[in-house]
Design a protein around this motif. Structure first.
Motif, PDB file in Angstrom:
ATOM      1  N   VAL A 100       6.061   9.738 -23.318  1.00  0.00           N
ATOM      2  CA  VAL A 100       5.400   9.001 -22.215  1.00  0.00           C
ATOM      3  C   VAL A 100       5.847   9.574 -20.929  1.00  0.00           C
ATOM      4  N   SER A 101       5.047   9.343 -19.832  1.00  0.00           N
ATOM      5  CA  SER A 101       5.199   9.555 -18.550  1.00  0.00           C
ATOM      6  C   SER A 101       5.532   8.533 -17.536  1.00  0.00           C
ATOM      7  N   SER A 102       5.226   7.451 -18.079  1.00  0.00           N
ATOM      8  CA  SER A 102       5.371   6.085 -17.376  1.00  0.00           C
ATOM      9  C   SER A 102       6.108   4.960 -18.218  1.00  0.00           C
ATOM     10  N   PRO A 134       6.726   0.988 -18.142  1.00  0.00           N
ATOM     11  CA  PRO A 134       6.331  -0.173 -17.472  1.00  0.00           C
ATOM     12  C   PRO A 134       7.629  -1.355 -17.842  1.00  0.00           C
ATOM     13  N   SER A 189       7.285   1.106  -8.724  1.00  0.00           N
ATOM     14  CA  SER A 189       6.174   0.804  -7.867  1.00  0.00           C
ATOM     15  C   SER A 189       5.131   0.483  -8.964  1.00  0.00           C
ATOM     16  N   SER A 248       8.462  14.310 -16.336  1.00  0.00           N
ATOM     17  CA  SER A 248       7.810  14.804 -17.448  1.00  0.00           C
ATOM     18  C   SER A 248       8.041  13.903 -18.768  1.00  0.00           C
ATOM     19  N   PRO A 249       7.134  14.035 -19.665  1.00  0.00           N
ATOM     20  CA  PRO A 249       7.298  12.947 -20.901  1.00  0.00           C
ATOM     21  C   PRO A 249       8.585  12.912 -21.321  1.00  0.00           C
ATOM     22  N   ILE A 267      14.367   7.051  -9.485  1.00  0.00           N
ATOM     23  CA  ILE A 267      13.023   6.887  -9.263  1.00  0.00           C
ATOM     24  C   ILE A 267      12.739   5.429  -8.879  1.00  0.00           C
ATOM     25  N   SER A 288       6.429  -0.222 -12.768  1.00  0.00           N
ATOM     26  CA  SER A 288       6.791   0.667 -13.690  1.00  0.00           C
ATOM     27  C   SER A 288       7.391   1.983 -12.851  1.00  0.00           C
ATOM     28  N   ILE A 289       7.804   2.895 -13.440  1.00  0.00           N
ATOM     29  CA  ILE A 289       8.136   4.348 -12.819  1.00  0.00           C
ATOM     30  C   ILE A 289       7.536   5.220 -13.665  1.00  0.00           C
ATOM     31  N   SER A 290       7.530   6.515 -12.649  1.00  0.00           N
ATOM     32  CA  SER A 290       6.677   7.789 -13.161  1.00  0.00           C
ATOM     33  C   SER A 290       7.628   8.575 -13.549  1.00  0.00           C
ATOM     34  N   LEU A 291       7.880   9.427 -14.672  1.00  0.00           N
ATOM     35  CA  LEU A 291       8.597  10.076 -14.915  1.00  0.00           C
ATOM     36  C   LEU A 291       8.219  11.713 -14.517  1.00  0.00           C
TER      37      LEU A 291
END
Length: 886
Positions: free
Chosen positions: A727-729, A731, A756, A764-765, A753, A759-762
Motif C-alpha cells: 500500500v502507499s498510504s 491510516p 496529514s 512507494s508501496p 513523513i 494518515s501518511i503517504s509512502l
C-alpha cells in the motif's frame, strides 16, 4: 604514558547520582552511568534501545485515566479504564462495545407508573411504583414479581443484546429466558445496588422478570436495552480521586477502596457482562456499644420502620449506616402463606412463670386460613427442631409454658410440609425474658431524632433500647482506604482501623461467629494514620501508613491470624506516600512518604519480621519531582516502573539473586501519567497512559523480540503497524495529526513523513510498515577512573583514544559514539575491507577497536547515542584509556 583497557562488561548498574560519581572505589559505581535514558538493560548485562509504544486507543474524551488490571487467569485478562465518574473495559486491546439492535423495553424508566409490566406477585407480596422506581416487597418466603415480554425481530435473533440495569436498593433477582419465568438467556442472578450491563443472545422472544423475596422494599430505577457503542458504566470516583483507588481481586470481582467513598465491587459475568455496584455488609463491622444513655425506639420489628432517638443522633451522613439494636424481651413475627414456612426463633430461659411465652395468630384479609400450625423446639442451640404442639384454624393469643426449668430452649412456629391448605396468617411468638438482636440500615434522615430504616435482620421488639451499636462505616465515620486478601479473608483498612472478614466469607463481619473463623478488627493506634495508603499480603499482612509500616502478625510465625491471636508491630518507620505498593515474590516495593524515594520490604529472619531498605541509595534524585504511580512486570526481567510527576518514568531492573538494582530513565514525546501491566507468555504486557498535547492514549510496550530489525521493527512511540499487500498510504494516525513520524518499512528506515488527514503517504508501496514518533537514547558513562591499582587517579589527566564495541542485532547506522553528545562519530562504513551498505543489521558485531576522538581531561567519558527506529543492543565496550600526570 600508561595505557589501560577499561572493560564495560555490564550496563545493568544504571544511573548513579552526580553526588556519587567520584566513588570509583565502589564496583557498582564503576560500571554505572551518569545518563542512561531510553536504554533498556537486561539482568545479563546488555542494554538495548528500549521498545517503542504501540498505540492502542484514546481514553474517554481524552480525560485523565487510571487503569486497573483484571486478571482472571494469565490468559484471561482485561484492563479497567477509570476516568471522571466513568468506567470502560479493554479486552484484547479493544474496548468492549455493544451491538445495535431494535429490541426495546416498554416503560423501562418507570417514570410515572408501571405501564407495560405485568404483575406476577405471590401471596401477600406487592410490586408497586414508587417515585420513579419499581418497588418490590416480599414476605421473606414469597416473592413480588414484575414481567415483560420483549419481541425480538428476525434480524436481531442470534445477535448479542445487553441490558442496562440500575438498582437503587438491592438485591433484586433477575431472570431472562425464552419462556415465562425461565432463565435460559440470563441465569437467575442477584443484582445488588449499582449499575449492571448484562449480555444475552436471544433466538426467540425474551421474557424478562424482576423479583424479590425480601421483606423490605427493594427499588429498581431503570432497565433498558443498551445502545450501540462502547460499554460505559458510571462510577462514584471523580478524576481527582483516581490516584487514591486501591483494589484486589477474587475470581470475577474487584473489590475497590477509595478515600472518601463507600467501597465498590466491579463484577464480571459471562466474560462480557460488567457491573459497578456497592459493597455492602449486613452484619458488621460494628464499633463499641453505646454508653451515652441515648435510647433508640423502632416502630416495628421488620420491613420499613421509623427509628426515634431520645436525643439528637441522626444526620444526613448516616444514610447507609447500619445499627445493631438489642431488645428487652423477644418477639419473632412472620406472615405465613404456605408450607415449609416458619417464624424466626425465640430463646427461652429461666424457671417457673418466667418461662411462659405467648403465641398470637391473626388472619390476614376477610377469608379464613386453613391448615395446621406446629410449634417446634430445639435444645441448647437452634437447628435440631422437634414438634411440641399443633394448632388449628383458630385465631387469637394463647400462653405456652414448657415447664423445663433452667433449660435453654429455642422455639419457632409455622407450617410443616403438607400442613398448609390456604389463606394467610400473621404469627408471632413473644417472650418477656432475654433479648434479641436485630440489624437495621438507615435509608433516610428526617430530623436529628428521627430516621427511616429497613430491617435487615428482624428486631426483638419495639420498646426503646439503650443497648445499640453503630456500624464502623458510613459517610460520618468514614470508609476504608485500602483493601487486600490475606489468609482467606478480605481485609479493609482506613483511618487507624483494620478489619478482616469472616474466613472465606468476604461480605460478612458477623462478630457472633464462633471460633477462629470469626472476623478480626483492631486499631493501629500509633503515629499519623489518617490514611492507610496500602495493604500488601506478604508472609504477614503489611499496612503502609503515613508514619510507619505496620505488620499484622500472630504470636507465632506459622500460626494464622484469629480474632484472639493477632497483634501489630512496626518493623519500619519510613512512612509511605499515597501510592499503591507492589508485591514482588515475598517482598514489597513502596514509595516512601517523601514521594521521591523507593523502598523495599524484605523478611529478616533475625528479627522475625519485615524490614525496609532504600532502593535509591546511589541515585536518590531518580524519583524527582515525585512518583505518582508504580507497577512492575516480571518477564523477560523484573522491571519496576515508577511514573514521575514530570511525565518521565524511572525504571529499575531488579534481580535480588544477581544483586541487580539498575535505574534508567524513560522519556517519550509526551507525559506518561499511568502504568499498568498484565501477564504474558514470553514477555509480560506493559501499558502506559500518555498525554501528548492533550490527546491521552493507552499505549503498549512492544515486545523486545519485535524490536530487533526485520520486516516489522516496532521502535517508535504511539506507533501503528500494517502488514498485508503493498500500500502507499497508512491510516490510523489521527492521534498524531500534523506530527513528523519515523517510518520503518519492509526492513528499512525510510525516514520521516508528516501525518496529514490521519494518515501518511509512502514514497512507494510497502507491505510491512511501522510508523510513530521517534526518540533518542543517550548513554553517558560514569567517571573512567576506576582503580588505583591501574595507576588511574581521579585528578590525573586522561584521554580515550579508541573503543571496542560488541553489539547484537544492531543497525549499521544505529549507534554513534564520542566523548560528549556534541561530538559523536558514526560507526565505520568499512568492515574487513568491505563497504557496509545502508540499513545493514549486524546480527553480531565484534570488530577491532575503532578510533575515538577523545581529549585530555581529568573527566573523560564514553557517550553513546541511539535513535528510533534503528535497533541496537550493546553487549560490552572496551575503552582504551591513556593517562598522564596533570
Amino acid at each position: 604514558m600508561p595505557r589501560n583497557n577499561i572493560p564495560l562488561q555490564a550496563f545493568n548498574r544504571g544511573i548513579v547520582s552526580p553526588l556519587a560519581l567520584a566513588r570509583t572505589d565502589i564496583d557498582r559505581v564503576a560500571l554505572s552511568a551518569e545518563i542512561q535514558t531510553n536504554w533498556m538493560p537486561r539482568t545479563l548485562g546488555s542494554m538495548m534501545l528500549r521498545p517503542g509504544l504501540g498505540f492502542v486507543g484514546r481514553t474517554k474524551e481524552d480525560k485523565k485515566a487510571k487503569f486497573l488490571k483484571f486478571i482472571f487467569s494469565t490468559t484471561d485478562t482485561s484492563l479497567i479504564e477509570l476516568t471522571d465518574k466513568s468506567m470502560r473495559v479493554w479486552t484484547g486491546n479493544a474496548i468492549i462495545s455493544r451491538s445495535s439492535v431494535s429490541t426495546s423495553i416498554v416503560n423501562g424508566g418507570f417514570d410515572t407508573d408501571l405501564t407495560g409490566w405485568t404483575s406476577a406477585d405471590e401471596t401477600s407480596t406487592s410490586s408497586t411504583w414508587a417515585n420513579g422506581n419499581l418497588q418490590l416487597l416480599g414476605t421473606g418466603f414469597n416473592a413480588a414479581k414484575r414481567r415483560q415480554t420483549l419481541p425480538v425481530s428476525g434480524t436481531d435473533s442470534g445477535k448479542q443484546h445487553a441490558l442496562r440495569i440500575t438498582v437503587t436498593r438491592g438485591p433484586i433477582t433477575i431472570r431472562v429466558g425464552s419462556t415465562i419465568g425461565g432463565d435460559e438467556f440470563i441465569t437467575e442472578a442477584s443484582l445488588i445496588t449499582g449499575t449492571h450491563s448484562l449480555t444475552f443472545t436471544p433466538n426467540s422472544d425474551v421474557y424478562l422478570e424482576f423479583s424479590s423475596r425480601l421483606n423490605y422494599p427493594v427499588l429498581l430505577d431503570s432497565v433498558s436495552i443498551e445502545a450501540s457503542g462502547a460499554l460505559d458504566l458510571p462510577t462514584p470516583w471523580a478524576e481527582a480521586d483516581l490516584p487514591l483507588i486501591r483494589f484486589d481481586q477474587s475470581g470475577d470481582v474487584l473489590f475497590v477502596a477509595c478515600k472518601g467513598y463507600k467501597q465498590q465491587r466491579i463484577e464480571r459475568r459471562n466474560n462480557n457482562s460488567w457491573s459497578v455496584v456497592a459493597y455492602e455488609t449486613n452484619d458488621g463491622p460494628f464499633g463499641i456499644e453505646n454508653v451515652s444513655g441515648l435510647r433508640l425506639k423502632p416502630s416495628a420489628i421488620s420491613g420499613t420502620i421509623t427509628v426515634t432517638a431520645s436525643s439528637p443522633l441522626f444526620r444526613s451522613t448516616k444514610v447507609g449506616a447500619i445499627f445493631r439494636l438489642e431488645s428487652t424481651g423477644q418477639t419473632a413475627s412472620q406472615t405465613l402463606t404456605g408450607e415449609d414456612q416458619f417464624t424466626d426463633y425465640i430463646k427461652v430461659t429461666g424457671i417457673g412463670d418466667s418461662r411462659k411465652f405467648s403465641i398470637n395468630r391473626t388472619r390476614i384479609g376477610a377469608g379464613p386460613w386453613t391448615g395446621i400450625l406446629t410449634l417446634q423446639r430445639s435444645v441448647s442451640e437452634p437447628g435440631a427442631w422437634v414438634d411440641v404442639a399443633t394448632y388449628d384454624m383458630s385465631n387469637g393469643t394463647i400462653t405456652f409454658d414448657d415447664e423445663l426449668d433452667n433449660s435453654t430452649i429455642y422455639y419457632r412456629i409455622g407450617f410443616k410440609a403438607g400442613d398448609w391448605t390456604s389463606g394467610e396468617i400473621d404469627v408471632s411468638l413473644t417472650f418477656a425474658g432475654g433479648s434479641r438482636t436485630g440489624i437495621i440500615r438507615i435509608i433516610s434522615v428526617e430530623s436529628s431524632v428521627s430516621a427511616t430504616a429497613i430491617v435487615i435482620s428482624q428486631l426483638g421488639g419495639t420498646d426503646a433500647t439503650e443497648i445499640w451499636t453503630e456500624g464502623d462505616w458510613s459517610n460520618k465515620k468514614g470508609w476504608p482506604t485500602s483493601v487486600s486478601f490475606y489468609e482467606g479473608r478480605l481485609w479493609w483498612a482506613g483511618n487507624d482501623n483494620f478489619w478482616g472478614s469472616v474466613s472465606d466469607a468476604y461480605d460478612s463481619f458477623d462478630d457472633t461467629t464462633e471460633g477462629d473463623s470469626g472476623p478480626i478488627s483492631g486499631r493501629i493506634g500509633s503515629g499519623p494514620v489518617d490514611t492507610i495508603n496500602w495493604l500488601v499480603p506478604l508472609l504477614r499482612l503489611i499496612m503502609g501508613t503515613q508514619g510507619a509500616e505496620a505488620s499484622l502478625r500472630s504470636s507465632s510465625f506459622d500460626e494464622p491470624l484469629t480474632p484472639t491471636n493477632f497483634g501489630v508491630k512496626y518493623p519500619s518507620t519510613q512512612g509511605s506516600a499515597g501510592v499503591a505498593a507492589l508485591k514482588i515474590d515475598s517482598g514489597a516495593i513502596f514509595v516512601q512518604r517523601s514521594g521521591v524515594r523507593v523502598y523495599e520490604l524484605n523478611y529478616d529472619s533475625g528479627l522475625y519480621d519485615y524490614v525496609s531498605s532504600d532502593m535509591t541509595t546511589l541515585c536518590p534524585e531518580i524519583g524527582l519531582p515525585s512518583i505518582v504511580a508504580i507497577d512492575a512486570h516480571r518477564q523477560p526481567d523484573t522491571r519496576i516502573h515508577c511514573v514521575r510527576g514530570d511525565g518521565k518514568v524511572a525504571i529499575q531492573i531488579f534481580d535480588k539473586a544477581e544483586d541487580v538494582k539498575c535505574w534508567v530513565l524513560y522519556e517519550t514525546d509526551g507525559l506518561v501519567e499511568d502504568v499498568v501491566t498484565l501477564p504474558g507468555s514470553v514477555e509480560d504486557r506493559v501499558y502506559y497512559v500518555v498525554n501528548r498535547n492533550g490527546i491521552r492514549s493507552l499505549e503498549q510496550w512492544a515486545l523486545e523480540s519485535e524490536c530487533q530489525g526485520g520486516q516489522l521493527c516496532k521502535l517508535a512511540d504511539s506507533h501503528v503497524t500494517y502488514s498485508g499487500s503493498p500500500v502507499s498510504s497508512i491510516p490510523g494516525l489521527s492521534h498524531l495529526e500534523g506530527r513528523s513520524v519515523v517510518v520503518w518499512a519492509d526492513g528499512f528506515d525510510i525516514g520521516r513523513i508528516t501525518v496529514s488527514g490521519g494518515s501518511i503517504s509512502l514514497p512507494s508501496p510497502k507491505s510491512n510498515v511501522v510508523a510513530g514518533l521517534g526518540y533518542s537514547a543517550p548513554y553517558k558513562s560514569s567517571k573512567l577512573a576506576y582503580s588505583a591499582g591501574m595507576g588511574t587517579a581521579l585528578t590525573q589527566r586522561k584521554k580515550v583514544d579508541r573503543v571496542g564495541l560488541i553489539l547484537s542485532n544492531a543497525h549499521a547506522q544505529g549507534l554513534t559514539y564520542g566523548p560528549d553528545f556534541d561530538h559523536l562519530d558514526d560507526m565505520p562504513r568499512d568492515e574487513y575491507g568491505a563497504y557496509v551498505p545502508d540499513g545493514k543489521i549486524w546480527e553480531q558485531y565484534d570488530s577491532d577497536a575503532i578510533e575515538f576522538n577523545g581529549e585530555w581531561d581529568t573527566d573523560s567519558r564514553l557517550c553513546l547515542m541511539a535513535a528510533a527506529p534503528r535497533p541496537v543492543t550493546v553487549l560490552a565496550a572496551i575503552i582504551g584509556l591513556v593517562t598522564n600526570d596533570k
